[in-house]
Scaffold this motif. Sequence first.
Motif, PDB file in Angstrom:
ATOM      1  N   GLY A   1       0.816  -1.216   0.000  1.00  0.00           N
ATOM      2  CA  GLY A   1       0.000   0.000   0.000  1.00  0.00           C
ATOM      3  C   GLY A   1       0.846   1.260   0.000  1.00  0.00           C
ATOM      4  N   LYS A   2       0.154   2.377  -0.002  1.00  0.00           N
ATOM      5  CA  LYS A   2       0.826   3.674   0.046  1.00  0.00           C
ATOM      6  C   LYS A   2       1.147   4.026   1.492  1.00  0.00           C
ATOM      7  N   VAL A   3       2.060   4.959   1.662  1.00  0.00           N
ATOM      8  CA  VAL A   3       2.339   5.489   2.996  1.00  0.00           C
ATOM      9  C   VAL A   3       1.170   6.408   3.371  1.00  0.00           C
ATOM     10  N   LEU A   4       0.624   6.203   4.560  1.00  0.00           N
ATOM     11  CA  LEU A   4      -0.434   7.084   5.051  1.00  0.00           C
ATOM     12  C   LEU A   4       0.219   8.192   5.865  1.00  0.00           C
ATOM     13  N   GLU A   5       0.021   9.424   5.421  1.00  0.00           N
ATOM     14  CA  GLU A   5       0.538  10.588   6.139  1.00  0.00           C
ATOM     15  C   GLU A   5      -0.644  11.332   6.739  1.00  0.00           C
ATOM     16  N   ILE A   6      -0.647  11.467   8.063  1.00  0.00           N
ATOM     17  CA  ILE A   6      -1.759  12.095   8.771  1.00  0.00           C
ATOM     18  C   ILE A   6      -1.323  13.452   9.300  1.00  0.00           C
ATOM     19  N   ASP A   7      -2.090  14.472   8.940  1.00  0.00           N
ATOM     20  CA  ASP A   7      -1.827  15.825   9.427  1.00  0.00           C
ATOM     21  C   ASP A   7      -2.566  16.019  10.748  1.00  0.00           C
ATOM     22  N   ILE A   8      -1.823  16.104  11.815  1.00  0.00           N
ATOM     23  CA  ILE A   8      -2.394  16.203  13.152  1.00  0.00           C
ATOM     24  C   ILE A   8      -3.166  17.516  13.356  1.00  0.00           C
ATOM     25  N   THR A   9      -2.894  18.513  12.526  1.00  0.00           N
ATOM     26  CA  THR A   9      -3.609  19.788  12.680  1.00  0.00           C
ATOM     27  C   THR A   9      -4.998  19.741  12.049  1.00  0.00           C
ATOM     28  N   LYS A  10      -5.247  18.740  11.209  1.00  0.00           N
ATOM     29  CA  LYS A  10      -6.526  18.644  10.513  1.00  0.00           C
ATOM     30  C   LYS A  10      -7.314  17.391  10.873  1.00  0.00           C
ATOM     31  N   ASN A  11      -6.668  16.418  11.456  1.00  0.00           N
ATOM     32  CA  ASN A  11      -7.306  15.130  11.745  1.00  0.00           C
ATOM     33  C   ASN A  11      -7.100  14.788  13.215  1.00  0.00           C
ATOM     34  N   PHE A  12      -8.045  15.185  14.033  1.00  0.00           N
ATOM     35  CA  PHE A  12      -7.910  14.986  15.470  1.00  0.00           C
ATOM     36  C   PHE A  12      -8.238  13.564  15.896  1.00  0.00           C
ATOM     37  N   CYS A  13      -9.111  12.905  15.172  1.00  0.00           N
ATOM     38  CA  CYS A  13      -9.470  11.523  15.485  1.00  0.00           C
ATOM     39  C   CYS A  13      -8.666  10.617  14.543  1.00  0.00           C
ATOM     40  N   LEU A  14      -7.487  10.235  14.983  1.00  0.00           N
ATOM     41  CA  LEU A  14      -6.556   9.496  14.136  1.00  0.00           C
ATOM     42  C   LEU A  14      -7.125   8.171  13.647  1.00  0.00           C
ATOM     43  N   MET A  15      -7.801   7.461  14.536  1.00  0.00           N
ATOM     44  CA  MET A  15      -8.327   6.147  14.161  1.00  0.00           C
ATOM     45  C   MET A  15      -9.407   6.261  13.090  1.00  0.00           C
ATOM     46  N   GLU A  16     -10.322   7.187  13.262  1.00  0.00           N
ATOM     47  CA  GLU A  16     -11.391   7.356  12.270  1.00  0.00           C
ATOM     48  C   GLU A  16     -10.812   7.756  10.910  1.00  0.00           C
ATOM     49  N   TYR A  17      -9.846   8.655  10.920  1.00  0.00           N
ATOM     50  CA  TYR A  17      -9.231   9.097   9.670  1.00  0.00           C
ATOM     51  C   TYR A  17      -8.505   7.937   8.969  1.00  0.00           C
ATOM     52  N   SER A  18      -7.872   7.086   9.746  1.00  0.00           N
ATOM     53  CA  SER A  18      -7.031   6.041   9.151  1.00  0.00           C
ATOM     54  C   SER A  18      -7.773   4.746   8.813  1.00  0.00           C
ATOM     55  N   LYS A  19      -9.000   4.573   9.295  1.00  0.00           N
ATOM     56  CA  LYS A  19      -9.721   3.311   9.060  1.00  0.00           C
ATOM     57  C   LYS A  19      -9.819   2.913   7.588  1.00  0.00           C
TER      58      LYS A  19
ATOM     59  N   TRP B   1      -7.752   3.507   5.182  1.00  0.00           N
ATOM     60  CA  TRP B   1      -6.424   3.036   4.788  1.00  0.00           C
ATOM     61  C   TRP B   1      -6.169   1.654   5.373  1.00  0.00           C
ATOM     62  N   ILE B   2      -6.481   1.478   6.655  1.00  0.00           N
ATOM     63  CA  ILE B   2      -6.236   0.201   7.325  1.00  0.00           C
ATOM     64  C   ILE B   2      -7.040  -0.915   6.662  1.00  0.00           C
ATOM     65  N   LYS B   3      -8.303  -0.649   6.360  1.00  0.00           N
ATOM     66  CA  LYS B   3      -9.144  -1.661   5.708  1.00  0.00           C
ATOM     67  C   LYS B   3      -8.578  -2.051   4.342  1.00  0.00           C
ATOM     68  N   LYS B   4      -8.121  -1.068   3.593  1.00  0.00           N
ATOM     69  CA  LYS B   4      -7.516  -1.343   2.278  1.00  0.00           C
ATOM     70  C   LYS B   4      -6.217  -2.131   2.439  1.00  0.00           C
ATOM     71  N   TRP B   5      -5.415  -1.764   3.434  1.00  0.00           N
ATOM     72  CA  TRP B   5      -4.144  -2.436   3.695  1.00  0.00           C
ATOM     73  C   TRP B   5      -4.396  -3.901   4.058  1.00  0.00           C
ATOM     74  N   ILE B   6      -5.399  -4.142   4.886  1.00  0.00           N
ATOM     75  CA  ILE B   6      -5.765  -5.509   5.265  1.00  0.00           C
ATOM     76  C   ILE B   6      -6.098  -6.337   4.020  1.00  0.00           C
ATOM     77  N   LYS B   7      -6.877  -5.768   3.118  1.00  0.00           N
ATOM     78  CA  LYS B   7      -7.240  -6.489   1.886  1.00  0.00           C
ATOM     79  C   LYS B   7      -5.989  -6.812   1.060  1.00  0.00           C
ATOM     80  N   GLU B   8      -5.045  -5.885   1.031  1.00  0.00           N
ATOM     81  CA  GLU B   8      -3.833  -6.095   0.233  1.00  0.00           C
ATOM     82  C   GLU B   8      -2.927  -7.159   0.840  1.00  0.00           C
ATOM     83  N   ILE B   9      -2.898  -7.265   2.158  1.00  0.00           N
ATOM     84  CA  ILE B   9      -2.006  -8.274   2.752  1.00  0.00           C
ATOM     85  C   ILE B   9      -2.636  -9.664   2.760  1.00  0.00           C
ATOM     86  N   ILE B  10      -3.952  -9.719   2.662  1.00  0.00           N
ATOM     87  CA  ILE B  10      -4.625 -11.017   2.650  1.00  0.00           C
ATOM     88  C   ILE B  10      -4.528 -11.669   1.279  1.00  0.00           C
ATOM     89  N   VAL B  11      -4.443 -10.883   0.229  1.00  0.00           N
ATOM     90  CA  VAL B  11      -4.384 -11.414  -1.145  1.00  0.00           C
ATOM     91  C   VAL B  11      -3.174 -12.279  -1.363  1.00  0.00           C
TER      92      VAL B  11
END
Length: 148
Positions: A118-136, A138-148
């Motif tokens: 997958g791509k590198v996920l870069e999170i801007d802390i000044t715009k995304n206060f809920c890190l988990m919600e913002y990254s979900k 990406w994480i779901k897509k990453w999971i699909k890529e590693i399972i294949v």
Amino acid sequence: MTKITLISGSTFGKTEDFAEDIAKFLKKNNFKLKIFHGVNFSKLSNKGLWLIITSTYGLGDVPENLKNFLKILKKEKPCLKKIMFGAIGIGNSEYDTFCGAIKKFNHYLLLCGAKRIGKVLEIDITKNFCLMEYSKPWIKKWIKEIIV
């Protein structure tokens, strides 16, 4: 069950908390995890799947608890051809060195032969206060890529 080595780097602890949230999410999705908040390189397997999550501080600097890890990648250039990895960085886009730490890890891991999933996920802390919600997505897509 797929095993993931989760490696986090944090200066003030927020990234560690975020890494723990990701670990819970991955465990709920049937992954087995080994978690390191900071890491001694000798404790890592030279094969498998890594997820690196790190903040950036100062002028693109790596947190103290990951400095030795990066130093080994840069100086010793270990063979990591059997490593696949994901990369998540947290930073402040007001700085030119936004997410500099994860960019360094991505660069040196690739130079050592590791394969990024997958791509590198870069999170801007000044715009995304809920890190988990913002990254979900990406994480779901990453999971699909590693399972294949």
